[in-house]
Each structure stands twice: as structure tokens, then as C-alpha cells.
Design a protein around this motif. Structure first.
Motif, PDB file in Angstrom:
ATOM      1  N   GLY A 267       0.789  -1.237   0.000  1.00 29.28           N
ATOM      2  CA  GLY A 267       0.000   0.000   0.000  1.00 29.28           C
ATOM      3  C   GLY A 267       0.811   1.270   0.000  1.00 29.28           C
ATOM      4  O   GLY A 267       0.257   2.350   0.236  1.00 29.28           O
ATOM      5  N   CYS A 268       2.114   1.208  -0.278  1.00 27.27           N
ATOM      6  CA  CYS A 268       2.953   2.409  -0.277  1.00 27.27           C
ATOM      7  C   CYS A 268       2.660   3.302  -1.481  1.00 27.27           C
ATOM      8  O   CYS A 268       2.294   2.818  -2.551  1.00 27.27           O
ATOM      9  CB  CYS A 268       4.430   2.026  -0.273  1.00 27.27           C
ATOM     10  N   SER A 269       2.879   4.592  -1.306  1.00 24.41           N
ATOM     11  CA  SER A 269       2.605   5.571  -2.354  1.00 24.41           C
ATOM     12  C   SER A 269       3.557   5.402  -3.535  1.00 24.41           C
ATOM     13  O   SER A 269       4.738   5.086  -3.366  1.00 24.41           O
ATOM     14  CB  SER A 269       2.743   6.987  -1.797  1.00 24.41           C
ATOM     15  N   THR A 270       3.028   5.657  -4.728  1.00 27.33           N
ATOM     16  CA  THR A 270       3.848   5.642  -5.950  1.00 27.33           C
ATOM     17  C   THR A 270       4.201   7.054  -6.411  1.00 27.33           C
ATOM     18  O   THR A 270       4.746   7.224  -7.503  1.00 27.33           O
ATOM     19  CB  THR A 270       3.102   4.937  -7.091  1.00 27.33           C
ATOM     20  N   ALA A 271       3.893   8.069  -5.607  1.00 26.04           N
ATOM     21  CA  ALA A 271       4.117   9.464  -6.016  1.00 26.04           C
ATOM     22  C   ALA A 271       5.587   9.688  -6.355  1.00 26.04           C
ATOM     23  O   ALA A 271       6.487   9.220  -5.654  1.00 26.04           O
ATOM     24  CB  ALA A 271       3.682  10.420  -4.910  1.00 26.04           C
ATOM     25  N   PHE A 272       5.804  10.430  -7.449  1.00 23.02           N
ATOM     26  CA  PHE A 272       7.169  10.715  -7.883  1.00 23.02           C
ATOM     27  C   PHE A 272       7.819  11.707  -6.921  1.00 23.02           C
ATOM     28  O   PHE A 272       7.193  12.652  -6.454  1.00 23.02           O
ATOM     29  CB  PHE A 272       7.159  11.303  -9.296  1.00 23.02           C
ATOM     30  N   GLY A 273       9.101  11.486  -6.635  1.00 21.47           N
ATOM     31  CA  GLY A 273       9.814  12.384  -5.728  1.00 21.47           C
ATOM     32  C   GLY A 273       9.622  11.956  -4.281  1.00 21.47           C
ATOM     33  O   GLY A 273       9.413  10.783  -3.969  1.00 21.47           O
ATOM     34  N   GLY A 274       9.677  12.890  -3.390  1.00 17.34           N
ATOM     35  CA  GLY A 274       9.554  12.576  -1.970  1.00 17.34           C
ATOM     36  C   GLY A 274      10.916  12.329  -1.339  1.00 17.34           C
ATOM     37  O   GLY A 274      11.899  12.034  -2.020  1.00 17.34           O
ATOM     38  N   ARG A 275      10.971  12.443  -0.033  1.00 25.96           N
ATOM     39  CA  ARG A 275      12.216  12.205   0.685  1.00 25.96           C
ATOM     40  C   ARG A 275      12.669  10.771   0.471  1.00 25.96           C
ATOM     41  O   ARG A 275      11.851   9.847   0.506  1.00 25.96           O
ATOM     42  CB  ARG A 275      11.991  12.482   2.172  1.00 25.96           C
TER      43      ARG A 275
ATOM     44  N   GLN B 251      11.348  11.842 -18.895  1.00 25.52           N
ATOM     45  CA  GLN B 251      12.263  12.589 -18.032  1.00 25.52           C
ATOM     46  C   GLN B 251      12.124  12.184 -16.576  1.00 25.52           C
ATOM     47  O   GLN B 251      13.037  12.393 -15.772  1.00 25.52           O
ATOM     48  CB  GLN B 251      12.046  14.101 -18.189  1.00 25.52           C
ATOM     49  N   GLU B 252      10.980  11.593 -16.190  1.00 24.04           N
ATOM     50  CA  GLU B 252      10.784  11.135 -14.823  1.00 24.04           C
ATOM     51  C   GLU B 252      10.940   9.620 -14.704  1.00 24.04           C
ATOM     52  O   GLU B 252      10.762   9.053 -13.618  1.00 24.04           O
ATOM     53  CB  GLU B 252       9.408  11.570 -14.304  1.00 24.04           C
ATOM     54  N   GLY B 253      11.217   8.968 -15.817  1.00 24.08           N
ATOM     55  CA  GLY B 253      11.440   7.530 -15.795  1.00 24.08           C
ATOM     56  C   GLY B 253      10.192   6.689 -15.830  1.00 24.08           C
ATOM     57  O   GLY B 253      10.253   5.467 -15.656  1.00 24.08           O
ATOM     58  N   SER B 254       9.018   7.302 -16.050  1.00 28.76           N
ATOM     59  CA  SER B 254       7.793   6.505 -16.080  1.00 28.76           C
ATOM     60  C   SER B 254       7.599   5.792 -17.419  1.00 28.76           C
ATOM     61  O   SER B 254       6.689   4.979 -17.558  1.00 28.76           O
ATOM     62  CB  SER B 254       6.566   7.368 -15.753  1.00 28.76           C
ATOM     63  N   MET B 255       8.450   6.091 -18.387  1.00 31.32           N
ATOM     64  CA  MET B 255       8.530   5.306 -19.618  1.00 31.32           C
ATOM     65  C   MET B 255      10.008   5.180 -19.960  1.00 31.32           C
ATOM     66  O   MET B 255      10.714   6.181 -20.078  1.00 31.32           O
ATOM     67  CB  MET B 255       7.776   5.974 -20.770  1.00 31.32           C
ATOM     68  N   ARG B 256      10.488   3.954 -20.086  1.00 32.11           N
ATOM     69  CA  ARG B 256      11.901   3.710 -20.371  1.00 32.11           C
ATOM     70  C   ARG B 256      12.005   2.638 -21.449  1.00 32.11           C
ATOM     71  O   ARG B 256      11.239   1.671 -21.436  1.00 32.11           O
ATOM     72  CB  ARG B 256      12.641   3.253 -19.099  1.00 32.11           C
ATOM     73  N   ALA B 257      12.944   2.803 -22.330  1.00 33.45           N
ATOM     74  CA  ALA B 257      13.093   1.846 -23.428  1.00 33.45           C
ATOM     75  C   ALA B 257      14.513   1.297 -23.464  1.00 33.45           C
ATOM     76  O   ALA B 257      15.476   2.061 -23.424  1.00 33.45           O
ATOM     77  CB  ALA B 257      12.758   2.506 -24.768  1.00 33.45           C
ATOM     78  N   ASP B 258      14.628  -0.010 -23.521  1.00 30.37           N
ATOM     79  CA  ASP B 258      15.909  -0.671 -23.765  1.00 30.37           C
ATOM     80  C   ASP B 258      15.912  -1.138 -25.218  1.00 30.37           C
ATOM     81  O   ASP B 258      14.940  -1.743 -25.686  1.00 30.37           O
ATOM     82  CB  ASP B 258      16.096  -1.868 -22.837  1.00 30.37           C
TER      83      ASP B 258
END
Length: 485
Positions: free
Chosen positions: A26-34, A195-202
Motif C-alpha cells: 500500500g505504499c505511495s507511488t508518487a514521484f519524488g519525496g524524501r 524525463q521522470e522515468g515513467s517510460m523507459r526503453a531498452d
């Protein structure tokens, strides 16, 4: 020489799903944070913890599968991919190898033939789509000469979209990625921000002699965080492999990391095969059975995708093809357009505000169309104010900038600040007469055939009227009075 070789490319695209919580906790998926603030014993890999599948992850995965013409696996399982790395707290990743959720799909892309300048359509196969959890993030501190780990991203839900090796150029790769991003954004399954890594391509790439059937030795390239980097990396790796072959050296199967600053790749490790990961079914997660009712529920919620939307716009709205292409690049922009038109605004007027002023402000403020916050109601009110000539175009742009930032009511804003145009013809005539009297040189220039002098006089009149005069009426009255004098 390079024309004698064919490039063969397949992609592994990782997409972070837009769930509020992680895939198995149940942990948050919000980008950033401490760092390490969005963690719990489950996603931190503590012994004895038990994962529970987030239903929303399954819904998004099936939705993407349906939109990419995949077969949905009605009975699927999760597997453990075993490897040791500091960003992987469990020493294994929960993924799907044997029974992925989606298989045997495709998307169609359009590319431009450089020689003829025509558009061609090509089908790119999708081998599979599987669900898995993301790893944490390593942060290299050069000053302290150490590596830190942030587990906030650990356990964030991913789908991995594995293409067939059907692409032959960087242009086809970018077209494929853009098509995938559009589909996934339309579904609301992810924001797909590279730019935030929510889509990445190899990128998996090999070269072979033109006409050869046997595949060359492939390499995989990682750390590609923009379409520009992907295109450059493809051209660089293609050239590198051809140079090796031409010099009689073997191409080594390996994973390479792209260095954006140096614009080249370097080896990370030898490329593993599935057996190297010692996959086995995850004993803590039950198999997933897709019922007919669940599948129909997801299918019924599928939105109109861009291709269908463009066809409908051509039938329903009298706007140019270029407008249709731009408006439908974002579902949010398209929804805003449709809702404003439904309130009675002319389609072309709505399109103009979205394509000119809205896109200008988005670019200036480095925002995405999904970041637009003003409502269709307020946009319709602003268009009505300009159409009724209650405000002029200069004031309209000023009001729009405030509305873009604050989504305020434009009618109320104009009323409170006294921005409505002066409708008193007597006041306008008096102002024009005073401007003519105060600018004899401009009057003489006009009589000498310098028509641009009228523009200066219009500007002076607008200034005298504090921007509340109608430029069209002002121009007409000026010319009338200049002809009489």
C-alpha cells in the motif's frame, strides 16, 4: 558500405502504471519525496512479508493489451527473477516469464519515405506484455565516493512491452514509441514521462548483411531517457557493430550503457539469458484467472483512441487536418476541445485558442497538455466575450493568460477590472479627433501615401482609450476622418 547492412531492432519498453499505490503493497507511488519515505517491509524486501496484487495493475495491463491487439492470457502467474544488485532489496524481482498477461499483439506505425516523401504504414509485432515490480534507484555521490540507495521506486508497478524485432531504423523506433505513448496516455494507464522515468526503453540491436536471413549478434542498450538519445544511440551502435564486422572482429552479446554527454555507449555486463536468472513460480502469489465478466468490464471502459477520434473529427468538425492532428495528440486536449464545442463555441475558434495561445504557454512554462487546468466553461466564456466584441484581442490574450494559471471566470474578471470595450461612439470619435490633431506629421504621411501611418494613429487611440477601444472600429473611423480632413 553501411548500405550493405540491415539493422534489426526490438524494444523492451518499461512503463510505470498510474496507480496510487505499489504493485504488492500500500505504499505511495508518487514521484519524488524524501528518499526511502515511500517504503514498508514488503517493498523493502524484509523476510516473512507477503505480497498482495494490486487489482488496478491488472486492469491497466489488460487495457493496454486490448488496445495493442494482444491476446489476453486468461490464466497467468508471477515468477521470481533472481539476481543480486543493491537496488533490489529482495535479491529477486517479481515478474512474469512463463505466462505473461498479454501476448501476440501489434501496433501500426506510419513513417515517411525520404525519397518519395510519402507516408507508409507498417505493423510492429508485440511479443508479450508482462507485469512486474520496479527496482529502487542508485544515487552515486562523487563527492563522498559512495553509492546511496533510494527504495521509493522499489515495488512501483510496471508493465514491460516486448516487441518483435520488426524495426529497421531509428525513425521506425521513434514512431513505435510515440504510438505506444499515445495509446497508454489515452488509456490513463501512465503519464509516460521519459524525463521522470515513467517510460523507459531498452534497445536490442543487431546488424546483418542486406538480404541475409540469420540474425546478427544483438546488444542491449540502457539509460536512454529521451527520444533524441534513443535515435542517437541506435545510429552509434549500428556504426559500431558494422565497424567490428568489417574489421573481422566479433560482436559480443552484452548490455551497454549509453552516455548522453559523450554520445557513445560502453559495456556494462555480458547479456544474460533467461536461465541465468533462475526463474521459478513465485510461491507467495496465487495465479490470476481472468473471467469473462472481468474482461468485458475492461473492454467496456476502453476509451476512443486517437485513430478513431481523428476519423470522427473529420466527419463532425469543420477544421483543417493539421488542427485534428495537433488536438488529438493529447486526450486531455481533445476532451477540452470537444467539451468547449459542446457548450456552443465554434470548433475553429476553440481550435485556434488551444493551438496558438495554449500551446505557446505550455511551451513557455515547460508543461504538458495534461497539465492544462482551465475549464471548458471558462474557455467558452472567453470566446463568447471576443465574438461579441465585448473585449478586443489584446485584452482577450491578457485574460487568457490569467485564466490559464488560475482558471478564473473571464466574465467576472473583465467586469471587475473594467476591461470591456467602450461602446460609446461619441467617446471614440472624440479620442480619434484628438489623436489626429496631436499628430499632424502622421496625418501628412498618410496623405502622402504611407498607409502604415494609420497603424500608428490606431495605437495612439488605443492608448488614449486605455485599450478599451475596438481596433477594427477605430481603424475605420480614423480613415473616415482622415479622408474628410
Amino acid at each position: 558500405m553501411k548500405k550493405e547492412y540491415e539493422t534489426v531492432i526490438g524494444l523492451e519498453v518499461h512503463v510505470e502504471l498510474a496507480t496510487r499505490t505499489k504493485i504488492f503493497c500500500g505504499c505511495s507511488t508518487a514521484f519524488g519525496g524524501r528518499p526511502n519515505s515511500h517504503t514498508c517491509p514488503v517493498c523493502a524486501g524484509m523476510p516473512g512479508t507477503l505480497p498482495v496484487l494490486n487489482r488496478k495493475v491488472l486492469e491497466y495491463a489488460v487495457a493496454v493489451g486490448l488496445a495493442t491487439n494482444c491476446e489476453i492470457t486468461r490464466y497467468c502467474k508471477f515468477d521470481r527473477k533472481n539476481y543480486f544488485y543493491p537496488d533490489n532489496p529482495q535479491n529477486y524481482q517479481i515478474s512474469q516469464l512463463y505466462l505473461p498477461i498479454c501476448r501476440n499483439g501489434y501496433v501500426e506505425i506510419e513513417t515517411e519515405e525520404a525519397a518519395e516523401g510519402t507516408r507508409t504504414t507498417k505493423r510492429i509485432g508485440i511479443h508479450e506484455i508482462h507485469m512486474e515490480e520496479d527496482a529502487g534507484k542508485l544515487i552515486h555521490d562523487e563527492w563522498e565516493d559512495c553509492t546511496l540507495v533510494d527504495y521509493n521506486r522499489s515495488g512501483v508497478p510496471l508493465i514491460e512491452i516486448v516487441s518483435e524485432p520488426d524495426m529497421r531504423s531509428a525513425e521506425e523506433v521513434i514512431a513505435y514509441l510515440e504510438k505506444l505513448r499515445l495509446i497508454i496516455r489515452y488509456l490513463g494507464a501512465s503519464d509516460c514521462k521519459l524525463q521522470e522515468g515513467s517510460m523507459r526503453a531498452d534497445v536490442n540491436l543487431s546488424v546483418r548483411r542486406a538480404g541475409a536471413e540469420k540474425m546478427g549478434t544483438r546488444t542491449e542498450m540502457k539509460n536512454l531517457n529521451s527520444f533524441h538519445a534513443i535515435a542517437e544511440a541506435i545510429e552509434s551502435e549500428r556504426s559500431r557493430q558494422i565497424d567490428l564486422i568489417e574489421s573481422g572482429q566479433p560482436v559480443v552479446q552484452e548490455t551497454r550503457r549509453w552516455d548522453e554527454a559523450k554520445r557513445l555507449s560502453y559495456p556494462m555486463r555480458s547479456k544474460e539469458d533467461a536461465q541465468d536468472y533462475r526463474y521459478f513460480p513465485d510461491p507467495d502469489l496465487t495465479p490470476v484467472t481472468i473471467s469473462d465478466s472481468f474482461l468485458e468490464e475492461i473492454r467496456s471502459r476502453q476509451p476512443e483512441l486517437r485513430t478513431e477520434k481523428m476519423e470522427r473529427y473529420r466527419r463532425e468538425y469543420d477544421i483543417p487536418e493539421y488542427d485534428i492532428e495537433i488536438l488529438t495528440e493529447s486526450r486531455h486536449m481533445a476532451d477540452l476541445f470537444e467539451a468547449t464545442v459542446a457548450l456552443g463555441s465554434h470548433p475553429k475558434k476553440v481550435s485556434n485558442w488551444l493551438m496558438v495561445e495554449t500551446l505557446r504557454l505550455l511551451k513557455e512554462r515547460e508543461l504538458d497538455p495534461e497539465d492544462i487546468r482551465f475549464s471548458p466553461v471558462n474557455l467558452a466564456k472567453l470566446i463568447s466575450l471576443t465574438e461579441s466584441r465585448a473585449i478586443n484581442s489584446t485584452v482577450a490574450k491578457e485574460v487568457f493568460e490569467v485564466m490559464f494559471s488560475e482558471d478564473m471566470d473571464p466574465e467576472k474578471y473583465v467586469e471587475e477590472r473594467g476591461l470591456k470595450m467602450v461602446s460609446d461612439e461619441g467617446a471614440l470619435r472624440k479620442a480619434v479627433e484628438e489623436v489626429i490633431a496631436a499628430n499632424p506629421q502622421s496625418v501628412q504621411d498618410y496623405r502622402n501615401g504611407k498607409d502604415r501611418a494609420v497603424g500608428f494613429l490606431v495605437g495612439q487611440t488605443m492608448k488614449a482609450m486605455k485599450g478599451k477601444a475596438d481596433p477594427v472600429s477605430t481603424n475605420a473611423l480614423l480613415r473616415e476622418l482622415l479622408r474628410k480632413n
